[in-house]
Scaffold this motif. Sequence first.
Motif, PDB file in Angstrom:
ATOM      1  N   VAL A   1       0.732  -1.238   0.129  1.00 19.23           N
ATOM      2  CA  VAL A   1      -0.088   0.017  -0.016  1.00 19.23           C
ATOM      3  C   VAL A   1       0.835   1.247   0.087  1.00 19.23           C
ATOM      4  O   VAL A   1       1.757   1.561   1.010  1.00 19.23           O
ATOM      5  CB  VAL A   1      -1.011   0.230   1.080  1.00 19.23           C
ATOM      6  CG1 VAL A   1      -1.745   1.310   1.388  1.00 19.23           C
ATOM      7  CG2 VAL A   1      -1.975  -1.338   1.081  1.00 19.23           C
ATOM      8  N   ARG A   2       0.569   2.178  -0.861  1.00 24.31           N
ATOM      9  CA  ARG A   2       1.328   3.538  -0.823  1.00 24.31           C
ATOM     10  C   ARG A   2       0.079   4.658  -0.935  1.00 24.31           C
ATOM     11  O   ARG A   2      -0.735   4.561  -1.855  1.00 24.31           O
ATOM     12  CB  ARG A   2       1.987   3.615  -2.150  1.00 24.31           C
ATOM     13  CG  ARG A   2       2.938   2.529  -2.341  1.00 24.31           C
ATOM     14  CD  ARG A   2       3.910   2.884  -3.525  1.00 24.31           C
ATOM     15  NE  ARG A   2       3.403   3.086  -4.864  1.00 24.31           N
ATOM     16  CZ  ARG A   2       2.858   1.870  -5.706  1.00 24.31           C
ATOM     17  NH1 ARG A   2       3.008   0.754  -5.220  1.00 24.31           N
ATOM     18  NH2 ARG A   2       2.287   2.412  -6.738  1.00 24.31           N
ATOM     19  N   LEU A   3       0.341   5.456   0.278  1.00 24.22           N
ATOM     20  CA  LEU A   3      -0.604   6.584   0.240  1.00 24.22           C
ATOM     21  C   LEU A   3      -0.309   7.762  -0.315  1.00 24.22           C
ATOM     22  O   LEU A   3       1.033   8.113  -0.421  1.00 24.22           O
ATOM     23  CB  LEU A   3      -0.852   6.964   1.711  1.00 24.22           C
ATOM     24  CG  LEU A   3      -1.768   5.730   2.506  1.00 24.22           C
ATOM     25  CD1 LEU A   3      -1.877   6.463   4.112  1.00 24.22           C
ATOM     26  CD2 LEU A   3      -2.900   5.253   1.912  1.00 24.22           C
ATOM     27  N   ASP A   4      -0.946   8.574  -1.190  1.00 22.28           N
ATOM     28  CA  ASP A   4      -0.851   9.723  -1.767  1.00 22.28           C
ATOM     29  C   ASP A   4      -1.495  10.632  -1.055  1.00 22.28           C
ATOM     30  O   ASP A   4      -2.868  11.019  -1.130  1.00 22.28           O
ATOM     31  CB  ASP A   4      -1.162   9.904  -3.150  1.00 22.28           C
ATOM     32  CG  ASP A   4      -0.753  11.014  -3.863  1.00 22.28           C
ATOM     33  OD1 ASP A   4      -0.573  12.044  -3.325  1.00 22.28           O
ATOM     34  OD2 ASP A   4      -1.082  11.054  -5.266  1.00 22.28           O
ATOM     35  N   LEU A   5      -0.843  11.514  -0.177  1.00 22.48           N
ATOM     36  CA  LEU A   5      -1.546  12.685   0.453  1.00 22.48           C
ATOM     37  C   LEU A   5      -1.593  14.123   0.026  1.00 22.48           C
ATOM     38  O   LEU A   5      -1.927  15.024   0.626  1.00 22.48           O
ATOM     39  CB  LEU A   5      -1.028  12.738   1.875  1.00 22.48           C
ATOM     40  CG  LEU A   5      -1.004  11.557   2.758  1.00 22.48           C
ATOM     41  CD1 LEU A   5      -0.466  11.792   4.058  1.00 22.48           C
ATOM     42  CD2 LEU A   5      -2.576  11.018   3.000  1.00 22.48           C
TER      43      LEU A   5
END
Length: 217
Positions: free
Chosen positions: A115-119
Motif C-alpha cells: 500500500v502506498r498513500l498519496d496525501l
Amino acid sequence: MPAPSAEPAGGNFYAEGLYCRTDVRRGVTRTRTGARLVALTSDFLIGFRRAIVDECGPAADTVFAACGRKWGGFLARRFEEEMSAFHGRPLREMPLARVQACLADLFSHHGWGNVRLDLTRHEQGLVVATVDEPIFAALSGASDRPVDSLLAGVLAGFLSGLFAQELDCVQTSCKACGEPASRFVAGLAPRLAGARAWVANGKNHDQVVAELAAVRA
C-alpha cells in the motif's frame, strides 16, 4: 500483553525474524506483542469470496465493505498502540514519512498488498491509495468489475481511525480489470457520494479524482 522487544527507536517493528514467533508444538504463531496470527491459504480466500458472492449476490460488495470497515478500525487501533509503544512516542507525533512506511509494512506483512498513500490532495479532503498485489484482485483472475471491496472497507476503517474522522473509500481501478495496480480514493462520505456511479459508468481513476476534487462538501 507482553511489551515489545527492546530496540532503538526508529527500528523496524516488522523486521523479519523478530515480528513473529511460532510455537510449533502448540501450533500457535504470535506477533512480538503477543497478538495471535492466523494464516489463510489462497484456496481458502478464493472459496470464501465465491461463497459470499453466491450467497449475497448484488449485496456482496456491501457485505465485504462493511466487514472490511470493522476490521480496518480494529487494525488502526492496534497499529497506533503498537507503533506508539515501539517508537516511544505517540503515533500522531511521529514524522509522516515514518508513519507511511510503518503503514506499508503493516499491510504487506498481513498479506493485504503493498500500500502506498498519496496525501497530496489532503487539503481537498481526499487520500489516494495505490495497492500492488491487492488480496483478492491478485487471486481472483480477470474480471470486468472491481473485486477489492473488502480492501476498500479495510482502508475506510483504517483511515477513519488514523485521521479520527469517519471516511468512506471507493475503488477507482482494479488490477483484476487489467490495471497495473488497484487504486482507491478515501474521503468524507458526502464528497464521495457519486464516485461509485462514475466508476460503474466507465470513468478512470484520474477522471474520478478530478471530479471529486471539484466537489464542494
